[in-house]
Design a protein around this motif. Sequence first.
Motif, PDB file in Angstrom:
ATOM      1  N   LYS A 114       3.922  -3.964   5.761  1.00  0.00           N
ATOM      2  CA  LYS A 114       3.038  -4.829   4.985  1.00  0.00           C
ATOM      3  C   LYS A 114       1.806  -4.077   4.518  1.00  0.00           C
ATOM      4  CE  LYS A 114       0.651  -9.271   5.211  1.00  0.00           C
ATOM      5  NZ  LYS A 114       0.328 -10.451   6.056  1.00  0.00           N
ATOM      6  N   THR A 115       1.274  -3.229   5.420  1.00  0.00           N
ATOM      7  CA  THR A 115       0.109  -2.419   5.040  1.00  0.00           C
ATOM      8  C   THR A 115       0.456  -1.446   3.922  1.00  0.00           C
ATOM      9  OG1 THR A 115      -0.708  -2.564   7.317  1.00  0.00           O
ATOM     10  CG2 THR A 115      -1.644  -0.841   5.915  1.00  0.00           C
ATOM     11  N   GLN A 116       1.634  -0.820   4.035  1.00  0.00           N
ATOM     12  CA  GLN A 116       2.060   0.136   3.015  1.00  0.00           C
ATOM     13  C   GLN A 116       2.308  -0.561   1.672  1.00  0.00           C
ATOM     14  OE1 GLN A 116       2.210   3.413   3.988  1.00  0.00           O
ATOM     15  NE2 GLN A 116       2.410   3.964   1.826  1.00  0.00           N
ATOM     16  N   ALA A 117       2.888  -1.753   1.713  1.00  0.00           N
ATOM     17  CA  ALA A 117       3.139  -2.487   0.466  1.00  0.00           C
ATOM     18  C   ALA A 117       1.838  -2.877  -0.217  1.00  0.00           C
ATOM     19  CB  ALA A 117       3.972  -3.728   0.768  1.00  0.00           C
ATOM     20  N   ASN A 118       0.812  -3.259   0.548  1.00  0.00           N
ATOM     21  CA  ASN A 118      -0.482  -3.605  -0.035  1.00  0.00           C
ATOM     22  C   ASN A 118      -1.139  -2.383  -0.668  1.00  0.00           C
ATOM     23  OD1 ASN A 118      -0.244  -6.283   0.765  1.00  0.00           O
ATOM     24  ND2 ASN A 118      -1.238  -5.895   2.748  1.00  0.00           N
ATOM     25  N   MET A 119      -0.911  -1.226  -0.073  1.00  0.00           N
ATOM     26  CA  MET A 119      -1.488   0.000  -0.620  1.00  0.00           C
ATOM     27  C   MET A 119      -0.782   0.413  -1.913  1.00  0.00           C
ATOM     28  SD  MET A 119      -2.008   2.244   2.877  1.00  0.00           S
ATOM     29  CE  MET A 119      -2.365   3.717   1.909  1.00  0.00           C
ATOM     30  N   GLY A 178       1.129  -1.521  -4.021  1.00  0.00           N
ATOM     31  CA  GLY A 178       1.013  -2.496  -5.094  1.00  0.00           C
ATOM     32  C   GLY A 178       2.355  -2.995  -5.588  1.00  0.00           C
ATOM     33  N   LYS A 179       2.411  -3.297  -6.914  1.00  0.00           N
ATOM     34  CA  LYS A 179       3.574  -3.950  -7.502  1.00  0.00           C
ATOM     35  C   LYS A 179       4.794  -3.055  -7.632  1.00  0.00           C
ATOM     36  CE  LYS A 179       1.996  -3.051 -12.229  1.00  0.00           C
ATOM     37  NZ  LYS A 179       1.662  -3.664 -13.542  1.00  0.00           N
ATOM     38  N   ARG A 234       7.718  -4.170  -5.405  1.00  0.00           N
ATOM     39  CA  ARG A 234       8.465  -5.322  -5.908  1.00  0.00           C
ATOM     40  C   ARG A 234       9.336  -4.940  -7.099  1.00  0.00           C
ATOM     41  NH1 ARG A 234       7.207  -8.477  -9.995  1.00  0.00           N
ATOM     42  NH2 ARG A 234       5.073  -7.617 -10.064  1.00  0.00           N
ATOM     43  N   TYR A 267       7.625   3.796   0.943  1.00  0.00           N
ATOM     44  CA  TYR A 267       7.779   2.484   1.591  1.00  0.00           C
ATOM     45  C   TYR A 267       9.219   2.263   2.049  1.00  0.00           C
ATOM     46  CZ  TYR A 267       8.275  -2.589   2.036  1.00  0.00           C
ATOM     47  OH  TYR A 267       8.558  -3.851   2.485  1.00  0.00           O
TER      48      TYR A 267
END
Length: 320
Positions: free
Chosen positions: A76-81, A83-84, A87, A204
């Motif tokens: 989750k931390t890596q995904a927030n860093m 970004g899009k 996804r 990620y």
Amino acid sequence: MASSPNPSPSTLNNTEDGEENSGDEDETDEMLDPRVKVELERLNSATTNINELEQELEEMHTIFRQTLSESAFVLKTQANMLGKCVRQSRPYYEELEIAKQIQVETQKAALKYERACSQHQAAKHMVGRAEQKLASTSTEHKSLDPAWQDMLNKAIKKVMDSELKKQKSEQEHLEVAHKLTLANKTVSNLKTKLKSAINKSKIYFDLRDKYMEVLEEHKQHIISLKNQLRDSKQSYSSSLRKLEGISDEIHEMRRSQSQLEMCLSPRQDGVGAEDPPSSTSDSAFEDCSDINEMKRKLEAIDGSIDETLEEEKVETTPSE
């Protein structure tokens, strides 16, 4: 110099009782059925294994939960860093995973087809051998051998069955191979379309794959521990049932032995037989001596009566 105190009578009695108890225990151990000792050892071993496996299983569950929580936090931390891009590139990695699964299925279908082809060739070889042997025996004996004729029929049936399996496995292999081709084509198109997002989000998905691999290892370890725990519990139950059976057998044997001893023991004396025969003989002799004594007394009395009568007669006789 003070002398050592003498042991008290109670101490001596306790010592003697302890020695007697230890002797009884030794005799009990000697009389113990050897099967009981074997099953008790198995029972103790199974109990130890169950305790150790349950403890290790609980530890592995804890490690699995910790790893799962850690992976969720890190991803989750890596995904927030990132970004899009995570996804955007996700469809590519999902199709890539599907393509990997289809590739495994394709390999299994290929092995199944090769196995069917080998079975078909072996069945055809058996038919040819049976035909040759049947022809040679019919030439020698001028009649068909029933045994080889039956073997030929079975071989022909096996050829037909293996042919059907071969065709079916071939069709399955072709279908899976076609799915794999389509999946690879989809992956290739997505890779071209999402090249930038795939490159940015690679860290990620590499972390995700790493955590998934570790969690799968923990899962397989947990499954292995559960299987071992199940086997240990079955071994414990089996030993317990055997001990119960041995106990019932020992009790039945003791009961039968007790009944046998009762049947073989001497009969008790009846009512009125408390005195031994010798005492009866002695009393008979005593009765005889008493009768003789009474006879002598009676004779003495009888004699004294005669004397008295004689005296009275003399006195009553008139003198001349």
